[in-house]
Design an enzyme around this catalytic site. Structure first.
Site, PDB file in Angstrom:
ATOM      1  N   HIS A  61       0.849  -1.213   0.000  1.00 61.24           N
ATOM      2  CA  HIS A  61       0.000   0.000   0.000  1.00 61.24           C
ATOM      3  C   HIS A  61       0.870   1.243   0.000  1.00 61.24           C
ATOM      4  CE1 HIS A  61      -3.061   2.894   1.552  1.00 61.24           C
ATOM      5  NE2 HIS A  61      -3.875   2.110   0.879  1.00 61.24           N
ATOM      6  N   ILE A  67       2.258   4.292   1.802  1.00 59.67           N
ATOM      7  CA  ILE A  67       1.568   5.138   2.783  1.00 59.67           C
ATOM      8  C   ILE A  67       0.743   4.252   3.716  1.00 59.67           C
ATOM      9  CG2 ILE A  67       1.498   7.158   1.282  1.00 59.67           C
ATOM     10  CD1 ILE A  67      -1.446   6.587   0.741  1.00 59.67           C
ATOM     11  N   GLY A  70      -5.554   4.595   5.476  1.00 59.27           N
ATOM     12  CA  GLY A  70      -6.406   5.433   6.321  1.00 59.27           C
ATOM     13  C   GLY A  70      -7.176   4.635   7.353  1.00 59.27           C
ATOM     14  N   VAL A  71      -7.633   3.444   6.986  1.00 66.25           N
ATOM     15  CA  VAL A  71      -8.397   2.641   7.943  1.00 66.25           C
ATOM     16  C   VAL A  71      -7.532   2.255   9.144  1.00 66.25           C
ATOM     17  CG1 VAL A  71     -10.051   1.780   6.261  1.00 66.25           C
ATOM     18  CG2 VAL A  71      -7.971   0.476   6.697  1.00 66.25           C
ATOM     19  N   GLU A  75      -8.069   3.049  13.034  1.00 62.00           N
ATOM     20  CA  GLU A  75      -7.924   1.978  14.033  1.00 62.00           C
ATOM     21  C   GLU A  75      -6.975   2.399  15.150  1.00 62.00           C
ATOM     22  OE1 GLU A  75      -8.064  -1.612  16.172  1.00 62.00           O
ATOM     23  OE2 GLU A  75      -9.453  -0.872  14.644  1.00 62.00           O
TER      24      GLU A  75
END
Length: 161
Positions: A61, A67, A70-71, A75
């Protein structure tokens, strides 16, 4: 106990290192996303996640521009909020006693988080009602906002088989 039936706040020894954090969170590698807790008050917490190029999620990713997803930033904010939930109630997790991620609202990503960054996680309680806790969270890198969210966690008692 106070009149509201909530235990009086006892601030834990700071900084919380990874061994202490593991007492408050059931998560383990690769999903433990809080490396240190540096400050706690009765209704707020500050911690951080060091993002290393060795993170599994950075391998795919994205390979040419790795990077942090975002999830996983969301979290990490939920995990630091869960620690605060236990600390506010002067408890540590026990078998069947957890704070579970219940929801996220107003999530915004402002800046990519890359290898070498220290993601500072700040969470402040804004509401507590019937075992649901709502926090305003902000994640920064070098003082620049990377993400914001309203995070909800739910205190759950889960029966063990």
């Amino acid at each position: 106990m106070t009149e509201s039936n909530t235990p009086a706040f006892t601030k834990p020894e700071l900084p919380m290192n990874i061994q202490t954090i593991r007492e408050y969170l059931p998560h383990r590698y690769p999903f433990l996303l809080v490396d240190r807790v540096t400050d706690i008050t009765e209704n707020a917490i500050v911690g951080y996640k060091n993002v290393s190029i060795n993170e599994e999620f950075l391998q795919g990713h994205f390979p040419e521009f790795p990077i942090m997803p975002g999830v996983l930033i969301v979290e990490a904010m939920a995990q630091v909020s869960g620690i605060l939930g236990f600390v506010m109630n002067n408890k540590k997790p026990t078998a069947g006693n957890l704070f579970l991620f219940a929801g996220a609202e107003k999530v915004r990503f402002k800046k990519p988080v890359v290898a070498g960054d220290q993601l500072v996680l700040k969470s402040e309680l804004v509401m507590q009602k019937r075992g649901i806790y709502k926090y305003n969270c902000i994640a920064t890198v070098d003082g620049v906002v990377a993400a914001t969210a309203e995070i909800m966690v739910s205190h759950q008692k889960i029966e063990q088989a």
